[in-house]
Design a protein around this motif. Structure first.
Motif, PDB file in Angstrom:
ATOM      1  N   GLN A 150      -5.033   2.663   6.974  1.00 13.70           N
ATOM      2  CA  GLN A 150      -4.786   1.799   8.212  1.00 13.70           C
ATOM      3  C   GLN A 150      -3.484   1.141   7.956  1.00 13.70           C
ATOM      4  O   GLN A 150      -2.692   0.838   8.633  1.00 13.70           O
ATOM      5  CB  GLN A 150      -5.714   0.878   8.245  1.00 13.70           C
ATOM      6  CG  GLN A 150      -7.143   1.582   8.742  1.00 13.70           C
ATOM      7  CD  GLN A 150      -8.449   0.514   8.881  1.00 13.70           C
ATOM      8  OE1 GLN A 150      -8.209  -0.672   8.939  1.00 13.70           O
ATOM      9  NE2 GLN A 150      -9.437   0.916   8.958  1.00 13.70           N
ATOM     10  N   GLY A 151      -2.954   0.665   6.819  1.00 10.77           N
ATOM     11  CA  GLY A 151      -1.816  -0.195   6.509  1.00 10.77           C
ATOM     12  C   GLY A 151      -0.853   0.821   6.690  1.00 10.77           C
ATOM     13  O   GLY A 151       0.305   0.494   7.319  1.00 10.77           O
ATOM     14  N   LEU A 152      -0.749   2.111   6.041  1.00 14.35           N
ATOM     15  CA  LEU A 152       0.417   3.019   6.497  1.00 14.35           C
ATOM     16  C   LEU A 152       0.566   3.419   7.840  1.00 14.35           C
ATOM     17  O   LEU A 152       1.698   3.571   8.065  1.00 14.35           O
ATOM     18  CB  LEU A 152       0.080   4.297   5.396  1.00 14.35           C
ATOM     19  CG  LEU A 152       0.013   4.157   3.739  1.00 14.35           C
ATOM     20  CD1 LEU A 152      -0.352   5.375   3.269  1.00 14.35           C
ATOM     21  CD2 LEU A 152       1.698   3.754   3.433  1.00 14.35           C
ATOM     22  N   LEU A 153      -0.423   3.342   8.442  1.00 18.03           N
ATOM     23  CA  LEU A 153      -0.756   3.849   9.908  1.00 18.03           C
ATOM     24  C   LEU A 153       0.101   2.763  10.519  1.00 18.03           C
ATOM     25  O   LEU A 153       0.870   3.082  11.541  1.00 18.03           O
ATOM     26  CB  LEU A 153      -1.959   4.039  10.414  1.00 18.03           C
ATOM     27  CG  LEU A 153      -2.111   4.476  11.978  1.00 18.03           C
ATOM     28  CD1 LEU A 153      -1.513   6.042  12.126  1.00 18.03           C
ATOM     29  CD2 LEU A 153      -3.718   4.700  12.155  1.00 18.03           C
TER      30      LEU A 153
ATOM     31  N   GLY B  42       0.839  -0.951  -0.041  1.00 20.69           N
ATOM     32  CA  GLY B  42      -0.003  -0.181   0.031  1.00 20.69           C
ATOM     33  C   GLY B  42       0.827   1.398   0.099  1.00 20.69           C
ATOM     34  O   GLY B  42       0.398   2.491   0.277  1.00 20.69           O
ATOM     35  N   ARG B  43       2.101   1.198  -0.235  1.00 22.92           N
ATOM     36  CA  ARG B  43       2.785   2.204  -0.328  1.00 22.92           C
ATOM     37  C   ARG B  43       2.746   3.126  -1.541  1.00 22.92           C
ATOM     38  O   ARG B  43       2.970   4.364  -1.597  1.00 22.92           O
ATOM     39  CB  ARG B  43       4.276   2.118   0.222  1.00 22.92           C
ATOM     40  CG  ARG B  43       4.804   1.887   1.551  1.00 22.92           C
ATOM     41  CD  ARG B  43       6.131   1.709   1.907  1.00 22.92           C
ATOM     42  NE  ARG B  43       6.882   0.534   1.155  1.00 22.92           N
ATOM     43  CZ  ARG B  43       6.906  -0.684   1.676  1.00 22.92           C
ATOM     44  NH1 ARG B  43       6.372  -0.866   2.798  1.00 22.92           N
ATOM     45  NH2 ARG B  43       7.459  -1.688   0.820  1.00 22.92           N
ATOM     46  N   VAL B  44       2.339   2.408  -2.678  1.00 22.48           N
ATOM     47  CA  VAL B  44       2.090   3.201  -3.842  1.00 22.48           C
ATOM     48  C   VAL B  44       0.518   2.507  -4.376  1.00 22.48           C
ATOM     49  O   VAL B  44       0.467   1.210  -4.444  1.00 22.48           O
ATOM     50  CB  VAL B  44       2.922   2.887  -5.059  1.00 22.48           C
ATOM     51  CG1 VAL B  44       2.660   3.467  -6.161  1.00 22.48           C
ATOM     52  CG2 VAL B  44       4.504   3.316  -4.590  1.00 22.48           C
ATOM     53  N   ALA B  45      -0.307   3.396  -4.365  1.00 16.21           N
ATOM     54  CA  ALA B  45      -1.709   2.742  -4.562  1.00 16.21           C
ATOM     55  C   ALA B  45      -2.624   3.742  -5.470  1.00 16.21           C
ATOM     56  O   ALA B  45      -2.230   4.968  -5.294  1.00 16.21           O
ATOM     57  CB  ALA B  45      -2.613   2.161  -3.277  1.00 16.21           C
ATOM     58  N   LEU B  46      -3.491   3.029  -6.215  1.00 11.44           N
ATOM     59  CA  LEU B  46      -4.564   4.210  -6.712  1.00 11.44           C
ATOM     60  C   LEU B  46      -5.975   3.764  -5.949  1.00 11.44           C
ATOM     61  O   LEU B  46      -6.369   2.703  -5.959  1.00 11.44           O
ATOM     62  CB  LEU B  46      -4.586   3.744  -8.148  1.00 11.44           C
ATOM     63  CG  LEU B  46      -3.737   4.142  -9.170  1.00 11.44           C
ATOM     64  CD1 LEU B  46      -3.763   3.853 -10.736  1.00 11.44           C
ATOM     65  CD2 LEU B  46      -3.578   5.678  -9.138  1.00 11.44           C
ATOM     66  N   ILE B  47      -6.358   5.003  -5.496  1.00 10.32           N
ATOM     67  CA  ILE B  47      -7.649   4.913  -4.643  1.00 10.32           C
ATOM     68  C   ILE B  47      -8.928   4.939  -5.460  1.00 10.32           C
ATOM     69  O   ILE B  47      -8.942   5.943  -6.090  1.00 10.32           O
ATOM     70  CB  ILE B  47      -7.654   5.670  -3.314  1.00 10.32           C
ATOM     71  CG1 ILE B  47      -6.317   5.534  -2.672  1.00 10.32           C
ATOM     72  CG2 ILE B  47      -8.759   5.633  -2.460  1.00 10.32           C
ATOM     73  CD1 ILE B  47      -5.994   4.194  -2.136  1.00 10.32           C
ATOM     74  N   ASP B  48      -9.953   4.161  -5.584  1.00  8.30           N
ATOM     75  CA  ASP B  48     -10.873   4.206  -6.176  1.00  8.30           C
ATOM     76  C   ASP B  48     -12.255   4.213  -5.664  1.00  8.30           C
ATOM     77  O   ASP B  48     -13.457   4.440  -6.096  1.00  8.30           O
ATOM     78  CB  ASP B  48     -11.071   3.483  -7.490  1.00  8.30           C
ATOM     79  CG  ASP B  48     -10.754   2.159  -7.047  1.00  8.30           C
ATOM     80  OD1 ASP B  48     -11.027   1.731  -5.895  1.00  8.30           O
ATOM     81  OD2 ASP B  48     -10.986   1.084  -7.947  1.00  8.30           O
ATOM     82  N   SER B  49     -12.378   3.945  -4.305  1.00  7.15           N
ATOM     83  CA  SER B  49     -13.384   3.728  -3.366  1.00  7.15           C
ATOM     84  C   SER B  49     -12.964   4.333  -1.928  1.00  7.15           C
ATOM     85  O   SER B  49     -11.756   4.145  -1.395  1.00  7.15           O
ATOM     86  CB  SER B  49     -13.936   2.390  -3.507  1.00  7.15           C
ATOM     87  OG  SER B  49     -13.284   1.482  -2.796  1.00  7.15           O
ATOM     88  N   GLN B  50     -13.924   4.380  -0.889  1.00  5.00           N
ATOM     89  CA  GLN B  50     -13.704   4.694   0.233  1.00  5.00           C
ATOM     90  C   GLN B  50     -13.023   3.413   0.827  1.00  5.00           C
ATOM     91  O   GLN B  50     -12.377   3.528   1.957  1.00  5.00           O
ATOM     92  CB  GLN B  50     -15.058   5.027   0.904  1.00  5.00           C
ATOM     93  CG  GLN B  50     -14.768   5.864   2.486  1.00  5.00           C
ATOM     94  CD  GLN B  50     -13.903   6.769   2.678  1.00  5.00           C
ATOM     95  OE1 GLN B  50     -14.057   7.896   1.824  1.00  5.00           O
ATOM     96  NE2 GLN B  50     -12.582   6.695   3.358  1.00  5.00           N
ATOM     97  N   ALA B  51     -13.786   2.169   0.586  1.00  3.81           N
ATOM     98  CA  ALA B  51     -13.026   1.058   1.295  1.00  3.81           C
ATOM     99  C   ALA B  51     -11.747   1.034   0.892  1.00  3.81           C
ATOM    100  O   ALA B  51     -10.947   0.492   1.843  1.00  3.81           O
ATOM    101  CB  ALA B  51     -13.797  -0.106   0.635  1.00  3.81           C
ATOM    102  N   SER B  52     -11.213   1.127  -0.182  1.00  2.00           N
ATOM    103  CA  SER B  52      -9.825   0.930  -0.587  1.00  2.00           C
ATOM    104  C   SER B  52      -8.869   2.305   0.204  1.00  2.00           C
ATOM    105  O   SER B  52      -7.738   2.026   0.615  1.00  2.00           O
ATOM    106  CB  SER B  52      -9.527   1.095  -2.212  1.00  2.00           C
ATOM    107  OG  SER B  52     -10.077   2.378  -2.749  1.00  2.00           O
ATOM    108  N   ALA B  53      -9.491   3.405   0.305  1.00  2.00           N
ATOM    109  CA  ALA B  53      -8.814   4.503   0.971  1.00  2.00           C
ATOM    110  C   ALA B  53      -8.622   3.919   2.596  1.00  2.00           C
ATOM    111  O   ALA B  53      -7.455   4.347   3.042  1.00  2.00           O
ATOM    112  CB  ALA B  53      -9.690   5.739   0.665  1.00  2.00           C
TER     113      ALA B  53
END
Length: 374
Positions: A183-186, A167-178
């Motif tokens: 949470q992973g970065l945290l 998850g350090r590089v990602a494309l967000i397309d929904s609130q669930a993926s955000a």
């Protein structure tokens, strides 16, 4: 709209803007199809934090606002990229492209060629940028500029597959993926905080890491969570004055956990790390609690001495002046509270103060005697 998804305590576009500002961008342009109340409020919040940001709706405005003497950094819509990649691109000059090897893992990213896909971040020179704007027909600057940078022979910085999987590089397309990425970065970034030591590092931080994701969606500012920690610790001092030492220690531990949670939320939200007295307040209040506990047990000076010793360690940890002492050797307020809690249950308050004082003396000795060059 991706820009409006909630991420790290504010909107996704605000997070991207703060990343660009941290990387050294002095003027940030947000390309929009329409100016909505949400975007206007986001700009107001960013401006209040002294970040120079503008909303761009058409080609004419972009040509007028874009710098002609500096390179431009482009962040893809919905892209979440670790800050170290921003730093890597900001330290180079000319056309630079963040890329990832073409595979199943990188399938959501835009294909560059048969070998690489675009990872959502690039740096373009003024020549390439304005050359693209001159030929642009439909409003599709993002992909058109990416193709122009590739054709200009841009240097490619290759992202590892692990960065995408974690998850350090990602494309967000929904609130669930955000939510999943934040949470992973945290959880991965929380252990890097240099202001943790002792029990805060090994025990309380885990509780803070579990609590922080629950508070992300509430949009409660990290400063208010810090205030909550101060309030909880203060209630603990009151409990100590009423002769309830065990309950008081538990409340003060809760205050420290809230303070650590505030640190983690501030780190994820790309806000400046709080090193002022407000950040120290929950720990200082806990030390006052030790003095009150000692006073209630007829050992006022013992409690005061312990508070002063642990206070010195607290300042050393918070201000990064612990030499190369290991985290376990730092007798922080959290460590003192846990040691005192166990000792009170087993032997009483006087024994708890004595044991905690000896641990504090040993910790200060370790800090002073540790070789700073080791």
């Amino acid at each position: 709209m991706r820009a409006g998804l909630h991420f790290a305590g504010h909107s996704l576009v605000e997070y991207q803007v703060r990343q660009a500002a941290d990387a050294g961008a002095t003027h940030i342009l947000i390309l929009v199809s329409a100016v909505t109340p949400f975007l206007s409020q986001a700009v107001d919040r960013l401006t209040a934090d002294k970040i120079n940001v503008s909303l761009i709706r058409d080609m004419v405005s972009l040509v007028r606002e874009a710098p002609r003497d500096r390179d431009m950094l482009l962040i893809a819509d919905g892209a979440i990229i670790a800050q170290n990649h921003f730093v890597s691109i900001s330290q180079r000059s000319g056309n630079v492209l963040l890329a990832v090897d073409d595979s199943r893992v990188s399938a959501p990213f835009e294909r560059i060629d048969g070998q690489h896909r675009w990872a959502g971040l690039l740096r373009a020179t003024p020549e390439v940028l304005f050359g693209t704007l001159d030929m642009l027909g439909d409003w599709d600057l993002e992909l058109t500029l990416m193709r122009a940078v590739v054709q200009a022979g841009a240097h490619r910085l290759i992202v590892s597959q692990e960065d995408i999987l974690e998850g350090r590089v990602a494309l967000i397309d929904s609130q669930a993926s955000a939510d999943l990425v934040s949470q992973g970065l945290l959880s991965k970034g929380s252990d890097a905080l240099s202001t943790d030591g002792g029990a805060e590092h090994y025990i309380l931080s885990h509780a803070a890491t579990r609590l922080a994701p629950m508070l992300l969606r509430t949009q409660v500012p990290a400063s208010q969570i810090r205030i909550g920690g101060m309030a909880l610790s203060t209630i603990g001092v009151v409990a100590a004055a009423l002769g309830w030492p065990v309950f008081a220690i538990l409340l003060m531990l809760g205050g420290l956990i809230l303070s650590l949670t505030s640190d983690r939320l501030g780190l994820l939200a790309r806000r400046s790390h709080d090193t002022g007295w407000a950040a120290l307040a929950p720990g200082i209040i806990a030390l006052i609690g030790f003095t009150v506990i000692g006073s209630e047990a007829g050992a006022l000076m013992d409690g005061l001495y312990l508070s002063l010793l642990v206070g010195v360690i607290l300042l050393a940890v918070r201000w990064r002046r612990t030499s190369f002492a290991k985290p376990w050797a730092l007798f922080t307020p959290g460590s003192a509270l846990l040691v005192a809690l166990v000792a009170i249950i087993l032997s009483g308050i006087n024994a708890a103060l004595a044991v905690a004082t000896l641990c504090a003396i040993g910790s200060i000795g370790t800090i002073v005697l540790t070789d700073r060059k080791s």
